[in-house]
Design a protein around this motif. Structure first.
Motif, PDB file in Angstrom:
ATOM      1  N   GLY A 267       1.217-103.548 -28.170  1.00  0.00           N
ATOM      2  CA  GLY A 267       1.281-102.845 -26.889  1.00  0.00           C
ATOM      3  C   GLY A 267       1.031-103.776 -25.720  1.00  0.00           C
ATOM      4  N   ARG A 268       0.032-104.707 -25.880  1.00  0.00           N
ATOM      5  CA  ARG A 268      -0.262-105.660 -24.801  1.00  0.00           C
ATOM      6  C   ARG A 268       0.922-106.600 -24.572  1.00  0.00           C
ATOM      7  N   ILE A 269       1.557-107.050 -25.668  1.00  0.00           N
ATOM      8  CA  ILE A 269       2.708-107.951 -25.533  1.00  0.00           C
ATOM      9  C   ILE A 269       3.857-107.243 -24.828  1.00  0.00           C
ATOM     10  N   GLN A 270       4.104-105.993 -25.222  1.00  0.00           N
ATOM     11  CA  GLN A 270       5.186-105.228 -24.601  1.00  0.00           C
ATOM     12  C   GLN A 270       4.925-105.003 -23.119  1.00  0.00           C
ATOM     13  N   SER A 271       3.665-104.671 -22.778  1.00  0.00           N
ATOM     14  CA  SER A 271       3.316-104.468 -21.372  1.00  0.00           C
ATOM     15  C   SER A 271       3.474-105.766 -20.582  1.00  0.00           C
TER      16      SER A 271
END
Length: 305
Positions: free
Chosen positions: A105-109
Motif C-alpha cells: 500500500g505504501r509503495i502504491q501510494s
C-alpha cells in the motif's frame, strides 16, 4: 452444584495426553473452553494448586475419592511448548503477511504521489512555456508598432521640409507592419510565479488546517473577482485591515496580505486600509491572480509537493 459443561472434544484430547479428567475439566472450565493451548497454559500455571486434581463445582454428596498424585511429565511439557510455538509461529506469519500488505500500500501510494508530482510539474512547465511564448509575441508586436511609428514620423518630417506628399500617401498605404491592439493582455510570468509561491507558502505555513487554507483561497478569489468585474467601484478596491472577517480569513494567515499586494493593493497611511487605486487596476494581473487561486483550489497537491 453440578460439574460444569466443558468441550468434550478438547476434554478427550487432554485425557489422551495423560491429564486426569478432574484436572482437564478444571483447566477447560477456567480457561473458558477457549482452546487446547489455553487449557494447557492454565494447567502449567496452576500445577501447584492444592485442588488441581479435584473436580470443580462438585456437590458435597458426591465423593470422587482421593485422587492419586499426578505429575506433569516432560512429554506433556514438550507438547505444551509445541502448541505454544505453533501459535506463536502462526501469529508471526500473519503479522508478516499484514506488513507485506501495508508495504504494498505504501509503495502504491508513493507511486501515485510521484506520478501526480510529475504531472503537476509537466503542466507547470507547459504553462510557463506558453507564458514565455505569449510575452515574446507581445514584445515582437510592440517592436513592430514602434518601427511603424518611426517610419510615419520620418515621412511626416519629409512632408514638412517640402518633399512630395505622394510618397507619404504611398507609404501610408503599405506600412511595414500594421498591428492591431491585442485584446488579450499577457500576464507577467515573473509576477505569476511570485503569486504562486505566495499561495504555496500560505499552504505550507498552515498545512495542519486545510479547511482554513481553502477558506483563505476562496476569500482571496472573491476579492480579486469583485475588482475585476467592478473596477470602477471603490468599495471593491478598499479593504479595512481591522475587519474581523478579513482578519480571520486572510489577514491573520501568513501570505494573505502579500498576495493582495501582488495584485496591486497598497497599505494606506496609518495602515487602516488595503487600497487599490483605480489607475493601478491591471486586468492582466487580476486574471493571473484568479487563475493561480483556482489552480490552488482544484489541485489537492498544491503546496505539498
Amino acid at each position: 452444584m453440578a460439574v460444569p459443561e466443558v468441550d468434550k472434544k478438547m476434554l478427550g484430547e487432554l485425557e489422551a495426553m495423560g491429564f486426569p479428567r478432574p484436572r482437564a475439566t478444571r483447566a477447560l472450565h477456567y480457561s473458558g473452553n477457549a482452546s487446547l493451548g489455553a487449557a494447557i497454559d492454565w494447567i502449567i500455571d496452576h500445577e501447584n494448586d492444592a485442588d488441581i486434581d479435584e473436580m470443580p463445582l462438585v456437590t458435597v454428596d458426591i465423593s470422587i475419592g482421593s485422587p492419586e498424585p499426578f505429575y506433569f511429565t516432560e512429554a506433556m511439557k514438550i507438547k505444551a511448548q509445541e502448541l505454544r510455538d505453533q501459535a506463536r509461529k502462526k501469529k508471526e506469519e500473519e503479522e508478516k503477511k499484514l506488513e507485506r500488505e501495508r508495504e504494498k500500500g505504501r509503495i502504491q501510494s508513493g507511486k501515485q504521489l510521484i506520478e501526480a508530482k510529475r504531472s503537476l510539474e509537466e503542466n507547470e512547465r507547459k504553462r510557463n512555456i506558453e507564458f514565455r511564448k505569449a510575452e515574446k509575441e507581445e514584445e515582437k508586436r510592440a517592436r513592430e508598432r514602434i518601427r511603424w511609428k518611426l517610419k510615419q514620423d520620418k515621412l511626416e518630417r519629409r512632408v514638412n521640409v517640402g518633399l512630395p506628399p505622394e510618397q507619404l500617401v504611398a507609404e501610408e498605404r503599405t506600412p511595414a507592419v500594421r498591428i492591431e491592439q491585442n485584446p488579450f493582455p499577457v500576464r507577467s510570468v515573473a509576477k505569476s510565479e511570485r503569486m504562486r509561491e505566495c499561495l504555496r507558502s500560505l499552504r505550507r505555513n498552515h498545512k495542519d488546517d486545510d479547511a482554513r487554507v481553502r477558506q483563505a483561497f476562496q476569500t482571496l478569489l472573491i476579492y480579486v473577482g469583485n475588482v475585476a468585474r467592478n473596477p470602477n467601484e471603490e468599495k471593491f478596491r478598499k479593504i479595512r485591515l481591522s475587519n474581523p472577517l478579513f482578519l480571520d480569513r486572510v489577514g491573520s494567515l501568513t501570505g494573505g496580505i502579500e498576495f493582495l499586494e501582488l495584485c496591486g493593493f497598497e497599505t494606506t497611511e496609518g495602515e487602516e486600509f488595503l487600497y487599490l487605486p483605480h489607475n493601478k487596476v491591471d486586468m492582466a494581473t487580476l486574471n493571473s491572480a484568479a487563475s493561480e487561486l483556482k489552480s490552488a483550489l482544484t489541485n489537492p497537491f498544491f503546496g505539498l509537493l
